[in-house]
Structure formats: structure tokens, C-alpha cells
Motif scaffolding. Structure first.
Motif, PDB file in Angstrom:
ATOM      1  N   ASP A  19      -0.585  20.448 -49.032  1.00 23.73           N
ATOM      2  CA  ASP A  19       0.460  20.526 -47.913  1.00 23.73           C
ATOM      3  C   ASP A  19       0.140  21.784 -47.166  1.00 23.73           C
ATOM      4  OD1 ASP A  19       1.777  18.503 -48.759  1.00 23.73           O
ATOM      5  OD2 ASP A  19       3.265  19.399 -49.914  1.00 23.73           O
ATOM      6  N   SER A  71       2.760  15.725 -48.463  1.00 20.43           N
ATOM      7  CA  SER A  71       4.291  15.398 -48.721  1.00 20.43           C
ATOM      8  C   SER A  71       4.662  14.773 -47.405  1.00 20.43           C
ATOM      9  CB  SER A  71       5.005  16.516 -49.312  1.00 20.43           C
ATOM     10  OG  SER A  71       5.173  17.499 -48.269  1.00 20.43           O
ATOM     11  N   THR A  72       5.944  14.111 -47.458  1.00 18.24           N
ATOM     12  CA  THR A  72       6.908  13.759 -46.365  1.00 18.24           C
ATOM     13  C   THR A  72       7.089  14.923 -45.656  1.00 18.24           C
ATOM     14  OG1 THR A  72       7.529  11.636 -47.739  1.00 18.24           O
ATOM     15  CG2 THR A  72       8.746  12.419 -45.749  1.00 18.24           C
ATOM     16  N   ARG A  73       7.725  16.032 -46.126  1.00 21.00           N
ATOM     17  CA  ARG A  73       8.113  16.888 -45.371  1.00 21.00           C
ATOM     18  C   ARG A  73       6.962  17.618 -44.553  1.00 21.00           C
ATOM     19  NH1 ARG A  73       7.717  22.615 -46.331  1.00 21.00           N
ATOM     20  NH2 ARG A  73       9.206  23.997 -45.104  1.00 21.00           N
ATOM     21  N   THR A  74       5.558  17.515 -45.022  1.00 13.03           N
ATOM     22  CA  THR A  74       4.563  18.125 -44.445  1.00 13.03           C
ATOM     23  C   THR A  74       4.221  17.338 -43.256  1.00 13.03           C
ATOM     24  OG1 THR A  74       3.939  19.210 -46.444  1.00 13.03           O
ATOM     25  CG2 THR A  74       2.175  19.009 -44.778  1.00 13.03           C
ATOM     26  N   THR A 334      15.714  20.301 -44.384  1.00 15.17           N
ATOM     27  CA  THR A 334      14.659  20.752 -45.444  1.00 15.17           C
ATOM     28  C   THR A 334      13.301  21.127 -44.721  1.00 15.17           C
ATOM     29  OG1 THR A 334      13.923  18.431 -45.943  1.00 15.17           O
ATOM     30  CG2 THR A 334      15.853  19.309 -47.033  1.00 15.17           C
ATOM     31  N   LEU A 335      13.230  20.731 -43.459  1.00 15.97           N
ATOM     32  CA  LEU A 335      11.920  21.142 -42.819  1.00 15.97           C
ATOM     33  C   LEU A 335      11.774  22.406 -42.752  1.00 15.97           C
ATOM     34  CD1 LEU A 335      12.139  18.565 -39.728  1.00 15.97           C
ATOM     35  CD2 LEU A 335      10.560  18.527 -41.718  1.00 15.97           C
ATOM     36  N   GLY A 338      12.607  24.056 -47.335  1.00 18.33           N
ATOM     37  CA  GLY A 338      11.481  23.209 -48.224  1.00 18.33           C
ATOM     38  C   GLY A 338      12.270  22.716 -49.293  1.00 18.33           C
ATOM     39  N   MET A 341      14.522  16.965 -49.885  1.00 19.88           N
ATOM     40  CA  MET A 341      15.240  16.050 -48.925  1.00 19.88           C
ATOM     41  C   MET A 341      16.527  15.327 -49.433  1.00 19.88           C
ATOM     42  SD  MET A 341      12.552  14.207 -46.229  1.00 19.88           S
ATOM     43  CE  MET A 341      11.678  15.359 -45.138  1.00 19.88           C
TER      44      MET A 341
END
Length: 371
Positions: A19, A71-74, A334-335, A338, A341
Motif C-alpha cells: 500500500d 487495498s481498497t482504501r489505498t 477511514t481514508l 486508516g 471501512m
């Protein structure tokens, strides 16, 4: 034999490094400054080396890595960097690096590597990019010391959340009293406008006051530069020396800065006062309109069902739409944090629905008492 707990730790470390590398690559691609872009590429190289270290550990344990996908967040953060520029992510990435600076200190596999010092170096470097870059890099990074983009995005999420939660509670509370759907709709629209105007006015006053304060501070700083340039050189020297420059080099850089009054005011405002002279606290009208729009976007969601549905069907659809909106906004936070989600989204949804249920119950009691 490698334990299951160690394998989970290796996978978690590997994903974190994947990430980080992907994020730094994206920031390098979105960065306008060639020098700063190269810094991000160098950081990505280190993160990729760390990822290979953990991939090798997993392979030795007979659990090779199947993919190296972020990851989805990244991926969402990468999209933000491509859309708004690398600077918008600096506060979030700097915060993450600080939180992870000691992540390898108690992991025995890293003892004979540079990974522990690498993480501390990354935290320090991102802190410098976020808060001010000293020494020879000053000229290259000047004007990029403070990047409010992460805070602006956070404010956007919170503004929409305020509108959604307050108006959801309002409309279901009024509906609980048993009034007609048209009355609930009018009340919701009135709440939308009242809340949006209140938020806009509050933001305008806040930013305008901040702007006036910044302008006054800049005037005082300009007077000090003109009246006592040697004192300002000494102050700037101490700042650079505290950040690790040798005394003579710190004095040389500080003196060079003070040779030009305009550059001196710009640098001292950033380094000494923590002020971006270009922004001067922001534009109050932009802040007010943005705040109005974000609040209204959130607030309109629970009102829409009452345009087409009766009171009780409207309450159910409004609550469902509000719950979905709360989950999305909770997940969006969460963006910056961290956190997971699902957990953040569910927490936001549950707390919001509790508030809505409380106002619905109060509205029902008041409706029964008045009726």
C-alpha cells in the motif's frame, strides 16, 4: 516452524508495504515539483524493498504471496491524488507514517535490517514535507510547506455528515408526531436551509476572522524584518539549526533568505508563524458556499422520500436512505484514519440511527400529548 500468528503478521506487513509503495508512486506521478516527485519515488523504492522482504518470509514458510494489489482504501487515496494532486494526501500519509514509525521495533525478523530506521526516517521526512523543509531543499520545496488538502477533505465529509444526521433526526422526529407527509417535507426543507445558512455564516465568520488575524500578523512580521533584520536572521538560524543544520550553514541560509524582504516575509511567515501567505486563511466566500453546499447535500437525503411517499412509508425509506448515507460517510472517514471501512461505517450508522430513533420517540410522545 512459523506460527499462524507470525504468518498473519507477515501478510499484514506485506500489505502495508504494498500500500505504501503504491501510494508513493501515485503521489510522485501527481506531484508538480520534480524534486519532490523524486523524493516520493525514493520512498516507494524503500517500501517495495520492505514488501519483498515479507514476501520472501512468506515464501520460505510455504505461503507465497498470491498478489501485490493495493487495498481498497489505498486505491481510493490514489484516485484522490490523481484528482486533486499529491499535496492533498500529505497530512494523511504523514499521520500514518508517524503512527507506524515503531512498527518493526518489536519484530525480531527486522533486527538485522535497516527497516526500523527506514520507518523512522519516513516519518521524519513526511513531517518535514508537511511542516517545512529546511536547508538546501528549502528553495525546491518553498511554497509547499503546509498542505491543508487532507483537512479540507475531512471537513467535506464531516459537513455532509452534519447535514444528513441533523435533518434525518429532524424529519423522523416530526413524522413521529403523526403530521402529514407534506408537513414533514416542508419541515425538512426548512431545516436544510436553516442549517446550511447557519453553517455557511459560521464558516464565513471563522475564515474572515482568521484571514484578518493572518494579515495583521504579516504586517507585524514585515515591520520586524524592516526594523530588526539581524534578529530575524537569528530566529531563522535557530529554526534551521533545531532541524539539524550545522550552525554556520543555518546562519548562511537564514542570511540569504533575509537578503530579499519579500522572500524573507514569505519564509518567516511559514517557518516562524506557521502561516501560508498565499492562502492567508482561505477565501471566506468559498468556505461559506462550500459549507452550505456540503450540508445541503447531506440534509436533502432524508427529505426526498416525503416528496413521493406518505408519512410512515416516508419514515422507513428516509431511515434506510439515511442509514446508507451514514455508512458511506463513516466509511469515507477511514481514508484519513486508516481504520476498517466496515467497522467505521457501521459505527456511524448505528450512532446516527440511535439519534434518529430518540427524536422519533420524542416526536411520538409530543404528538400524543398535543393530539
Amino acid at each position: 516452524m512459523t506460527s499462524d500468528a507470525d504468518l498473519r503478521r507477515y501478510r499484514r506487513n506485506h500489505q502495508d508495504e504494498i500500500d505504501g509503495a503504491a501510494l508513493y508512486r501515485a503521489m510522485a506521478d501527481a506531484e508538480e515539483s520534480p524534486e519532490l516527485a523524486q523524493v516520493y519515488r525514493n520512498l516507494a523504492d524503500v517500501e517495495e524493498r520492505h514488501a519483498r522482504f515479507w514476501a520472501d518470509r512468506l515464501a520460505r514458510a510455504g505461503r507465497p504471496v498470491r498478489h501485490d494489489r493495493p487495498s481498497t482504501r489505498t486505491r481510493l487515496l490514489i484516485w484522490l491524488a490523481g484528482r486533486f494532486g499529491a499535496g492533498v494526501l500529505v497530512p494523511t500519509v504523514a499521520q500514518s507514517e508517524v503512527a507506524a514509525r515503531a512498527m518493526y521495533d518489536d519484530q525480531p525478523e527486522t533486527a538485522a535490517t535497516t527497516m526500523r530506521s527506514d520507518e523512522r526516517s519516513h516519518a521524519f521526512l513526511l513531517g518535514q514535507i508537511r511542516g517545512g523543509v529546511p536547508g538546501p531543499a528549502l528553495a525546491r520545496f518553498e511554497g509547499r510547506h503546509r498542505t491543508p488538502g487532507g483537512n479540507a477533505l475531512r471537513a467535506a465529509v464531516l459537513g455532509a455528515n452534519d447535514g444528513l444526521l441533523s435533518n434525518l433526526s429532524l424529519v423522523v422526529g416530526v413524522a413521529g408526531s403523526g403530521v402529514a407527509a407534506s408537513t414533514v417535507m416542508i419541515t425538512g426543507l426548512a431545516g436544510l436551509l436553516a442549517g446550511a445558512f447557519s453553517m455557511a455564516l459560521g464558516e464565513w465568520v471563522s475564515v474572515q476572522s482568521s484571514r484578518e488575524l493572518v494579515e495583521r500578523q504579516l504586517e507585524l512580521e514585515a515591520d520586524e524584518i524592516a526594523a530588526n533584520p539581524e534578529e530575524e536572521i537569528e530566529e531563522l538560524r535557530l529554526i534551521y539549526q533545531a532541524r539539524g543544520l550545522p550552525e554556520e550553514e543555518a546562519y548562511s541560509v537564514a542570511k540569504q533568505v533575509l537578503d530579499d524582504p519579500d522572500i524573507a516575509l514569505d519564509v518567516l511567515a511559514r517557518e516562524e508563524l506557521g502561516i501560508d501567505p498565499d492562502e492567508r486563511g482561505g477565501n471566506p466566500w468559498t468556505a461559506a458556499l462550500t459549507s452550505f453546499g456540503l450540508f445541503a447535500i447531506g440534509a436533502v437525503i432524508p427529505v426526498l422520500p416525503f416528496f413521493w411517499l406518505g408519512t410512515w412509508p416516508g419514515v422507513l425509506v428516509s431511515a434506510a436512505a439515511g442509514a446508507l448515507g451514514l455508512f458511506v460517510l463513516g466509511a469515507a472517514t477511514t481514508l484519513f484514519t486508516g481504520r476498517g471501512m466496515l467497522r467505521s461505517g457501521l459505527r456511524q450508522t448505528v450512532l446516527g440511527l440511535i439519534a434518529a430513533a430518540a427524536t422519533f420517540g420524542l416526536g411520538t410522545l409530543l404528538g400524543a400529548a398535543v393530539g
